[in-house]
Design a protein around this motif. Structure first.
Motif, short mmCIF file in Angstrom:
data_model
loop_
_atom_site.label_atom_id
_atom_site.label_comp_id
_atom_site.label_asym_id
_atom_site.label_seq_id
_atom_site.Cartn_x
_atom_site.Cartn_y
_atom_site.Cartn_z
N LEU A 3 -3.29 41.17 59.68
CA LEU A 3 -3.82 39.82 59.49
C LEU A 3 -3.05 38.81 60.33
O LEU A 3 -3.65 37.93 60.96
CB LEU A 3 -3.79 39.43 58.01
CG LEU A 3 -4.50 38.13 57.65
CD1 LEU A 3 -5.96 38.14 58.11
CD2 LEU A 3 -4.43 37.89 56.14
N ARG A 4 -1.72 38.95 60.39
CA ARG A 4 -0.94 38.02 61.22
C ARG A 4 -1.33 38.14 62.69
O ARG A 4 -1.48 37.14 63.39
CB ARG A 4 0.56 38.25 61.03
CG ARG A 4 1.08 37.59 59.76
CD ARG A 4 2.58 37.72 59.60
NE ARG A 4 2.91 39.09 59.21
CZ ARG A 4 3.74 39.88 59.86
NH1 ARG A 4 4.36 39.47 60.93
NH2 ARG A 4 3.97 41.10 59.42
N PRO A 42 -8.09 35.34 48.79
CA PRO A 42 -8.84 36.58 48.62
C PRO A 42 -10.16 36.50 49.40
O PRO A 42 -10.73 35.42 49.56
CB PRO A 42 -9.12 36.65 47.12
CG PRO A 42 -8.34 35.57 46.49
CD PRO A 42 -7.91 34.62 47.54
N GLY A 43 -10.63 37.63 49.85
CA GLY A 43 -11.86 37.65 50.63
C GLY A 43 -13.05 37.05 49.92
O GLY A 43 -13.94 36.49 50.55
N ARG A 87 -13.11 29.40 61.06
CA ARG A 87 -13.08 30.86 61.21
C ARG A 87 -12.51 31.50 59.95
O ARG A 87 -11.63 30.94 59.30
CB ARG A 87 -12.19 31.20 62.40
CG ARG A 87 -12.27 32.63 62.83
CD ARG A 87 -12.18 32.72 64.31
NE ARG A 87 -12.63 34.05 64.68
CZ ARG A 87 -12.14 34.71 65.68
NH1 ARG A 87 -11.23 34.18 66.44
NH2 ARG A 87 -12.59 35.91 65.96
N ARG A 88 -13.01 32.68 59.65
CA ARG A 88 -12.50 33.47 58.54
C ARG A 88 -12.11 34.83 59.10
O ARG A 88 -12.93 35.50 59.72
CB ARG A 88 -13.56 33.62 57.46
CG ARG A 88 -13.11 34.40 56.27
CD ARG A 88 -14.21 34.50 55.21
NE ARG A 88 -13.56 34.65 53.93
CZ ARG A 88 -13.70 33.85 52.89
NH1 ARG A 88 -14.52 32.85 52.95
NH2 ARG A 88 -13.03 34.08 51.79
N LEU A 89 -10.86 35.22 58.91
CA LEU A 89 -10.37 36.50 59.42
C LEU A 89 -9.95 37.38 58.25
O LEU A 89 -9.30 36.91 57.32
CB LEU A 89 -9.14 36.27 60.33
CG LEU A 89 -9.35 35.37 61.53
CD1 LEU A 89 -8.01 35.02 62.16
CD2 LEU A 89 -10.26 36.02 62.55
N GLY A 90 -10.30 38.63 58.30
CA GLY A 90 -9.92 39.56 57.25
C GLY A 90 -10.88 40.73 57.21
O GLY A 90 -11.86 40.79 57.96
N LYS A 91 -10.60 41.66 56.32
CA LYS A 91 -11.38 42.90 56.25
C LYS A 91 -12.33 42.95 55.06
O LYS A 91 -12.65 44.03 54.60
CB LYS A 91 -10.44 44.10 56.20
CG LYS A 91 -9.74 44.38 57.50
CD LYS A 91 -9.01 45.69 57.38
CE LYS A 91 -8.46 46.13 58.71
NZ LYS A 91 -7.83 47.44 58.63
N GLY A 92 -12.77 41.84 54.54
CA GLY A 92 -13.75 41.90 53.47
C GLY A 92 -13.33 41.18 52.21
O GLY A 92 -12.27 40.58 52.12
N ARG A 115 -12.46 42.21 49.24
CA ARG A 115 -11.38 42.71 48.39
C ARG A 115 -10.02 42.67 49.07
O ARG A 115 -9.04 43.16 48.52
CB ARG A 115 -11.71 44.13 47.92
CG ARG A 115 -12.89 44.14 46.97
CD ARG A 115 -12.98 45.46 46.24
NE ARG A 115 -13.97 45.37 45.20
CZ ARG A 115 -15.17 45.91 45.27
NH1 ARG A 115 -15.54 46.56 46.35
NH2 ARG A 115 -16.01 45.81 44.26
N GLN A 116 -9.96 42.13 50.25
CA GLN A 116 -8.72 42.07 51.02
C GLN A 116 -8.34 40.61 51.28
O GLN A 116 -9.21 39.74 51.26
CB GLN A 116 -8.89 42.79 52.36
CG GLN A 116 -9.23 44.26 52.25
CD GLN A 116 -8.08 45.04 51.64
OE1 GLN A 116 -6.92 44.80 51.95
NE2 GLN A 116 -8.39 45.98 50.77
N PRO A 117 -7.07 40.33 51.56
CA PRO A 117 -6.69 38.96 51.92
C PRO A 117 -7.41 38.53 53.20
O PRO A 117 -7.60 39.33 54.11
CB PRO A 117 -5.18 39.05 52.17
CG PRO A 117 -4.74 40.29 51.46
CD PRO A 117 -5.91 41.23 51.50
N ASN A 118 -7.81 37.30 53.23
CA ASN A 118 -8.43 36.68 54.40
C ASN A 118 -7.62 35.48 54.80
O ASN A 118 -6.96 34.85 53.97
CB ASN A 118 -9.86 36.22 54.08
CG ASN A 118 -10.89 37.32 54.05
OD1 ASN A 118 -12.03 37.09 54.37
ND2 ASN A 118 -10.51 38.54 53.66
#
Length: 191
Positions: free
Chosen positions: A28-29, A158-159, A173-178, A180-183
């Motif tokens: 994420l970083r 949270p996502g 912008r929104r960055l993350g994997k969905g 259930r994961q941190p965004n």
């Protein structure tokens, strides 16, 4: 956990003993700093709910001018100071005091010295507080941001969290994997 880029790349970060610490992942970083690109160089950075200080330390490693870390946990503040010293040492032995300052304080009530402005602010609060305090916190912090369209507010959440931007700002912008994961939610001024 390590610094993922810049002059201090690879430096291992001390993680404070703390009940609910949730350090930002390297993935994420890296995504956040890739998205920020050249905005980091020379930036004045604020890292609220700092924990390990990873976001601010990453910014310093990548060329930010100065960072301020704020956390209510004394062990976290001490860990940030230790981590800053390690990052500064890897940057040609720079004096840590020229790179940043770690402050013990409640990020919900802490205020910077009068006249302080920030180009980048990272906010990583306890997720349970976001529904009640997220907009209030973002609105308060937006007042400390540098004028112009280049300033960025970043909120780790949270996502599934649906943010409300502070007045005059938009979610860029929104960055993350969905869900259930941190965004990482990146806000910028409208315009």
């Amino acid at each position: 956990m390590r610094i993922t880029g810049g002059r201090a790349r690879g430096i291992v970060l001390k993680i404070p003993v703390r009940g609910e610490l949730r350090p930002a992942t390297g993935f994420l970083r890296e995504a956040v700093f890739s998205s920020l690109g050249p905005r980091v160089a020379g930036a004045r950075v604020l890292d609220l709910f700092a924990g390990t200080g990873a976001y601010g330390l990453e910014a310093v490693s990548r060329g930010a001018a100065f960072a301020v870390w704020v956390d209510a946990n004394k062990a976290a503040v001490e860990a940030v100071r230790i981590n800053l010293a390690a990052v500064a040492k890897s940057m040609d032995g720079a004096d840590p005091k020229t790179k940043g300052q770690a402050c013990e304080g409640d990020a919900f009530v802490w205020s910077p010295p009068p006249g302080s402005v920030f180009d980048l602010t990272f906010i990583d609060p306890p997720y349970a507080l976001l529904p009640d305090f997220g907009l209030k916190l973002l609105t308060r912090v937006a007042e400390w941001m540098a004028p112009g369209l280049e300033a960025r507010l970043l909120l780790e959440a949270p996502g599934a969290y649906v943010p409300v931007p502070p007045p005059g700002w938009i979610l860029a912008r929104r960055l993350g994997k969905g869900q259930r994961q941190p965004n990482s939610l990146i806000f910028r001024r409208e315009g």
